[in-house]
Design a protein around this motif. Structure first.
Motif, PDB file in Angstrom:
ATOM      1  N   LEU A  68       1.172  -0.875  -0.125  1.00  0.00           N
ATOM      2  CA  LEU A  68       0.365   0.685   0.198  1.00  0.00           C
ATOM      3  C   LEU A  68       1.417   1.321   0.340  1.00  0.00           C
ATOM      4  O   LEU A  68       1.976   1.397   0.882  1.00  0.00           O
ATOM      5  CB  LEU A  68      -0.976  -0.330   1.120  1.00  0.00           C
ATOM      6  CG  LEU A  68      -2.131  -1.055   1.388  1.00  0.00           C
ATOM      7  CD1 LEU A  68      -2.135  -1.155   3.008  1.00  0.00           C
ATOM      8  CD2 LEU A  68      -3.155  -0.814   0.451  1.00  0.00           C
ATOM      9  N   VAL A  69       0.240   1.962  -0.713  1.00  0.00           N
ATOM     10  CA  VAL A  69       1.083   3.553  -1.406  1.00  0.00           C
ATOM     11  C   VAL A  69       0.407   4.578  -0.719  1.00  0.00           C
ATOM     12  O   VAL A  69      -0.926   4.652  -0.776  1.00  0.00           O
ATOM     13  CB  VAL A  69       2.368   3.884  -2.548  1.00  0.00           C
ATOM     14  CG1 VAL A  69       3.047   2.504  -2.442  1.00  0.00           C
ATOM     15  CG2 VAL A  69       1.516   3.456  -3.294  1.00  0.00           C
ATOM     16  N   SER A  70       0.839   6.019  -0.493  1.00  0.00           N
ATOM     17  CA  SER A  70       0.140   6.909  -0.271  1.00  0.00           C
ATOM     18  C   SER A  70      -0.466   7.240  -1.886  1.00  0.00           C
ATOM     19  O   SER A  70       0.158   7.178  -2.388  1.00  0.00           O
ATOM     20  CB  SER A  70       0.772   8.193   0.160  1.00  0.00           C
ATOM     21  OG  SER A  70       0.025   9.287  -0.253  1.00  0.00           O
ATOM     22  N   ARG A  71      -1.865   7.692  -1.606  1.00  0.00           N
ATOM     23  CA  ARG A  71      -2.564   7.745  -2.990  1.00  0.00           C
ATOM     24  C   ARG A  71      -1.473   9.426  -3.686  1.00  0.00           C
ATOM     25  O   ARG A  71      -1.832   9.121  -4.973  1.00  0.00           O
ATOM     26  CB  ARG A  71      -4.120   8.410  -2.698  1.00  0.00           C
ATOM     27  CG  ARG A  71      -4.585   8.930  -3.933  1.00  0.00           C
ATOM     28  CD  ARG A  71      -6.489   9.127  -3.623  1.00  0.00           C
ATOM     29  NE  ARG A  71      -6.730   7.917  -3.115  1.00  0.00           N
ATOM     30  CZ  ARG A  71      -7.185   6.149  -3.839  1.00  0.00           C
ATOM     31  NH1 ARG A  71      -6.836   6.802  -5.553  1.00  0.00           N
ATOM     32  NH2 ARG A  71      -8.225   5.659  -3.622  1.00  0.00           N
ATOM     33  N   TYR A  72      -1.161  10.198  -2.864  1.00  0.00           N
ATOM     34  CA  TYR A  72      -0.687  11.029  -3.478  1.00  0.00           C
ATOM     35  C   TYR A  72       0.396  10.871  -4.699  1.00  0.00           C
ATOM     36  O   TYR A  72       0.490  11.698  -6.010  1.00  0.00           O
ATOM     37  CB  TYR A  72      -0.301  12.216  -2.744  1.00  0.00           C
ATOM     38  CG  TYR A  72      -0.849  13.276  -1.638  1.00  0.00           C
ATOM     39  CD1 TYR A  72      -2.141  13.583  -2.020  1.00  0.00           C
ATOM     40  CD2 TYR A  72      -1.135  12.610  -0.575  1.00  0.00           C
ATOM     41  CE1 TYR A  72      -2.922  14.368  -1.286  1.00  0.00           C
ATOM     42  CE2 TYR A  72      -2.217  12.702   0.263  1.00  0.00           C
ATOM     43  CZ  TYR A  72      -3.573  14.348  -0.201  1.00  0.00           C
ATOM     44  OH  TYR A  72      -4.146  14.404   1.136  1.00  0.00           O
ATOM     45  N   TYR A  73       1.695   9.625  -4.604  1.00  0.00           N
ATOM     46  CA  TYR A  73       1.855   9.168  -5.341  1.00  0.00           C
ATOM     47  C   TYR A  73       1.710   8.291  -6.278  1.00  0.00           C
ATOM     48  O   TYR A  73       2.400   8.367  -6.766  1.00  0.00           O
ATOM     49  CB  TYR A  73       3.008   9.063  -4.935  1.00  0.00           C
ATOM     50  CG  TYR A  73       4.002   9.992  -3.601  1.00  0.00           C
ATOM     51  CD1 TYR A  73       4.430  11.080  -3.779  1.00  0.00           C
ATOM     52  CD2 TYR A  73       5.145   9.818  -1.945  1.00  0.00           C
ATOM     53  CE1 TYR A  73       4.716  12.395  -2.950  1.00  0.00           C
ATOM     54  CE2 TYR A  73       5.396  10.338  -1.549  1.00  0.00           C
ATOM     55  CZ  TYR A  73       5.086  11.484  -2.007  1.00  0.00           C
ATOM     56  OH  TYR A  73       5.749  12.455  -1.190  1.00  0.00           O
ATOM     57  N   HIS A  74       0.290   8.245  -6.687  1.00  0.00           N
ATOM     58  CA  HIS A  74      -0.274   7.473  -7.467  1.00  0.00           C
ATOM     59  C   HIS A  74      -0.526   8.282  -8.866  1.00  0.00           C
ATOM     60  O   HIS A  74      -1.127   9.043  -8.565  1.00  0.00           O
ATOM     61  CB  HIS A  74      -1.124   7.139  -6.970  1.00  0.00           C
ATOM     62  CG  HIS A  74      -1.952   5.950  -8.085  1.00  0.00           C
ATOM     63  ND1 HIS A  74      -2.459   4.852  -8.370  1.00  0.00           N
ATOM     64  CD2 HIS A  74      -3.515   6.117  -8.573  1.00  0.00           C
ATOM     65  CE1 HIS A  74      -2.527   4.753  -8.969  1.00  0.00           C
ATOM     66  NE2 HIS A  74      -3.645   5.357  -8.919  1.00  0.00           N
ATOM     67  N   LYS A  75       0.106   7.736  -9.687  1.00  0.00           N
ATOM     68  CA  LYS A  75      -0.391   9.178 -11.212  1.00  0.00           C
ATOM     69  C   LYS A  75      -2.040   8.081 -11.178  1.00  0.00           C
ATOM     70  O   LYS A  75      -2.227   7.068 -11.372  1.00  0.00           O
ATOM     71  CB  LYS A  75       0.757   8.176 -12.382  1.00  0.00           C
ATOM     72  CG  LYS A  75       1.644   8.437 -12.020  1.00  0.00           C
ATOM     73  CD  LYS A  75       2.268   7.998 -13.776  1.00  0.00           C
ATOM     74  CE  LYS A  75       3.693   7.641 -13.840  1.00  0.00           C
ATOM     75  NZ  LYS A  75       4.292   8.027 -15.187  1.00  0.00           N
ATOM     76  N   PRO A  76      -2.400   9.703 -11.039  1.00  0.00           N
ATOM     77  CA  PRO A  76      -4.029   9.083 -12.098  1.00  0.00           C
ATOM     78  C   PRO A  76      -4.821   9.721 -13.658  1.00  0.00           C
ATOM     79  O   PRO A  76      -3.168   9.483 -14.231  1.00  0.00           O
ATOM     80  CB  PRO A  76      -4.150  10.556 -11.478  1.00  0.00           C
ATOM     81  CG  PRO A  76      -3.549  11.821 -11.396  1.00  0.00           C
ATOM     82  CD  PRO A  76      -1.707  11.120 -11.104  1.00  0.00           C
TER      83      PRO A  76
END
Ligand SMILES: Cc1cc2nc3c(=O)[nH]c(=O)nc-3n(C[C@H](O)[C@H](O)[C@H](O)COP(=O)(O)OP(=O)(O)OC[C@H]3O[C@@H](n4cnc5c(N)ncnc54)[C@H](O)[C@@H]3O)c2cc1C
Length: 477
Positions: A68-76
Motif C-alpha cells: 500500500l502506498v500514499s494515494r498522492y504518489y499514485h499517477k492519476p
C-alpha cells in the motif's frame, strides 16, 4: 518498507538539517516548541494512513511494489483517481482544522509535473530517473515539498539579464562533475520545507536560451551540505489573551531556502539546461497545484460560511434581510468552489499517461476563490461588528471584579452565552487574519497568473463560440 507511522515520520526529521526560526538555530524541528505545531500538522497525513476509516481514500495498492502506498504518489489515470485525490485533500484539511497536512500533496504536484515534462521531452534518462524517484517516495513513504518560487530579484528582468544585481536570484547550475551538478540560489515561501524529507525543486518561469543554466529541476534531502532554511514566524500556540481551546494547534511555516553550492547527484537531476521545457514544467505544476489549492480551500470556505452564520446568530441579526443576503453570498462562494473543483476532475484531460484536471476550470476555481476572498472576509467582518477588534480578552473575562460586568454587557442573543460569543470573536479573528488573506491571494500563483492561463487555455472555446455566431449571422468563410 511499510508506511511510516507519524512517529517514524518525526524521527526521520532529526537529521542535522540547518533551520533557523526567529534568529535561532533549531536543533530538532520535531521537538522544537514552536515548529512541532507544524510537524504535528504534517503528521496528520501519516495518522490518516494508519486509520482504517481512511484506507480507501488515503492509500492505493501499488502493483509494482506489492504494498500500500500514499494515494498522492499514485499517477492519476481517470476522473475517479482525480476525484479521490480531491476528496483526500478536502478530508485531511478538514481533520486539521483548515490546514492541509502537506506531507505529500504539493511534492506530488511537482513530481507529476516533472513526469509529464520528461514524457513530453521524450528523454528516456529523465523518464527513468523520475520513475525511480517516484518508486522511492512511495516505498519509503517520504514527505516532500515543492520548491518552485525563486527570490527573483527585479521581476521585470529575466534570470540571466545582466541588469539583475547578481546572477543568483534564480536557482542555477554553477558547476557539473562526474557526481552531479552544483546549484546556487534561493527559493522562497516554501511551505513545509523545514519538516519534510525531500525538497523537490523546479523552475518558476519560462526561460530563453540565455537562461539555460537556470532551467534546472532536482530533488534533495533538506540536510544536504549547503542548504540553509529560514522559517517565517507563525503562531505556534493560542495567545494567553484568547479563550483556551483543547483542539491541537494546526499551523504551517514557509522557508527561505538558500542553496549555497549544493551538490545534486545525477540520479536526482530532472532538468539541466533544457530551457525550452522550463515552461512546460512550471505550467503543469501550476495547474496541478491550483487543483490541490482549490481542494484545501473547500474546508476553509466552509469555516468562513460557518463563522458568518454563527456570528450573525450570536449577534441576534440572522433574520435581517441584508444579513441573509450576505450569508447567501457566502453559500454561493463555497458551492461555486466545490462545483468547479469537482467539474475540473470530471472534465479531465490526458497529459501522456496521466489524467490532469481541466486547466480552464481549475484556474477559474482558484481565481474565484482568491478574487472573491476579500469580499467574503468583508461580509464576515461586517456581520461581526466592532467587538471583533475591541472585545475584552479572556484574561479580563477571568478577573473576578470584571467577569460579571463583561458577562452582563457583552451578551446579545438569548440562549447564547457571553463566553461563547467572545470565543466566536476569537475564532473569526484567527480565520480572517492578514496571513490568510495573503496566502489566499498569492498561494498557487498571483491572480494575474490564473487569468493569463485562463485566457491562453480558452483559445479553443473562444474560437468555437466565434464560429457559432458567425454561422448564426450567415457569415460564410
Ligand atoms: C503562504 C504562502 C505559501 C506558499 N507556498 C509555496 C510553496 O510551497 N512552494 C512554492 O514554490 N511557492 C510557494 N508560494 C509562493 C507563491 O506561489 C508566490 O507567492 C506567488 O507565485 C507570487 O510570487 P511572489 O510572492 O514572488 O510575488 P511577486 O511575483 O513579487 O508578485 C507581486 C506582484 O507583482 C506582479 N508581477 C510579478 N512579476 C511580474 C512581471 N514580470 N510583470 C508584471 N507583473 C509582475 C504580480 O502579478 C503581483 O501582482 C507560497 C506563497 C505564500 C504567500
Amino acid at each position: 518498507m511499510a508506511l511510516l507511522t507519524a512517529e517514524q515520520y518525526k524521527e526521520k526529521l532529526n537529521d542535522g538539517r540547518v533551520v533557523y526560526y526567529k534568529g535561532e538555530r533549531v536543533t530538532n524541528v520535531a521537538t522544537d516548541p514552536n515548529l512541532r505545531a507544524c510537524v504535528n500538522t504534517m503528521a496528520v497525513d501519516y495518522e490518516m494512513a494508519h486509520d482504517p476509516k481512511y484506507h480507501d481514500l488515503a492509500l492505493v495498492e501499488d502493483p509494482d511494489l506489492g504494498q500500500l502506498v500514499s494515494r498522492y504518489y499514485h499517477k492519476p489515470k481517470d476522473a475517479d483517481d482525480l476525484l479521490k485525490a480531491y476528496e483526500l485533500i478536502v478530508t485531511s484539511t478538514a481533520i486539521s482544522d483548515g490546514y492541509i497536512p502537506l506531507a505529500h500533496d504539493i511534492g506530488a504536484d511537482a513530481l507529476n509535473a516533472i513526469s509529464i515534462t520528461a514524457n513530453i521531452m521524450g528523454n528516456q534518462d529523465y523518464i527513468d530517473r523520475i520513475d525511480e524517484f517516484r518508486r522511492y517516495l512511495k516505498k519509503e513513504d517520504i514527505a516532500s515539498c515543492a520548491a518552485v518560487t525563486c527570490v527573483k530579484g527585479d521581476r521585470m528582468l529575466r534570470p540571466s539579464d545582466p541588469g539583475q544585481l547578481h546572477p543568483d536570484y534564480y536557482v542555477r547550475v554553477v558547476d557539473k562533475n562526474s557526481k552531479g551538478i552544483v546549484v546556487r540560489g534561493a527559493k522562497v515561501h516554501i511551505t513545509g520545507a523545514a519538516y519534510c524529507h525531500e525538497i523537490i525543486a523546479i523552475p518558476c518561469r519560462q526561460m530563453i536560451e540565455a537562461d539555460a543554466d537556470y532551467a534546472v529541476a532536482f530533488a534533495i534531502p533538506p540536510n544536504t551540505k549547503g542548504i540553509t532554511q529560514v522559517c517565517r514566524p507563525f503562531r505556534a500556540a493560542l495567545s494567553p489573551l484568547e479563550f483556551p481551546n483543547e483542539r491541537p494547534m494546526r499551523m504551517h511555516t514557509d522557508s527561505l531556502i538558500i542553496f549555497d553550492d549544493v551538490l545534486i547527484p545525477w540520479e536526482r537531476v530532472f532538468l539541466c539546461g533544457e530551457w525550452k521545457f522550463a515552461a512546460t514544467m512550471v505550467y503543469n505544476f501550476a495547474l496541478l497545484h491550483r487543483r490541490t489549492g482549490c481542494a484545501y480551500r473547500v474546508p476553509m470556505s466552509e469555516h468562513l460560511l460557518g463563522i458568518g452564520v454563527a456570528i450573525a446568530e450570536y449577534n441576534g441579526i440572522s433574520k435581517a434581510p441584508h444579513v441573509r443576503e450576505k450569508i447567501t453570498d457566502l453559500v454561493v462562494y463555497l458551492e461555486t468552489l466545490k462545483s468547479l473543483s469537482k467539474a475540473a476532475c470530471l472534465d479531465f484531460v490526458m497529459h501522456g499517461d496521466m489524467a490532469v484536471p481541466n486547466p480552464v476550470t481549475t484556474n477559474i476555481a482558484k481565481y474565484h476563490f482568491a478574487h472573491n476572498y476579500h469580499d467574503v472576509v468583508k461580509a464576515i467582518e461586517d456581520l461581526a461588528g466592532g467587538l471583533l477588534v475591541t472585545a475584552p480578552t479572556y484574561k479580563d473575562f477571568q478577573r473576578p471584579e470584571l467577569h460579571d460586568f463583561i458577562d452582563k454587557y457583552l451578551g446579545a442573543k438569548k440562549g447564547i452565552s457571553t463566553e461563547n460569543r467572545l470565543r466566536m470573536f476569537d475564532l473569526v479573528r484567527r480565520l480572517t487574519s492578514a496571513d490568510l488573506e495573503t496566502i489566499c491571494l498569492h498561494g498557487e500563483g498571483s491572480p494575474m497568473a490564473e487569468r493569463m492561463t485562463i485566457f491562453m487555455e480558452a483559445q479553443k472555446v473562444m474560437h468555437e463560440c466565434k464560429t457559432l455566431v458567425e454561422e448564426m449571422a450567415g457569415i460564410k468563410k
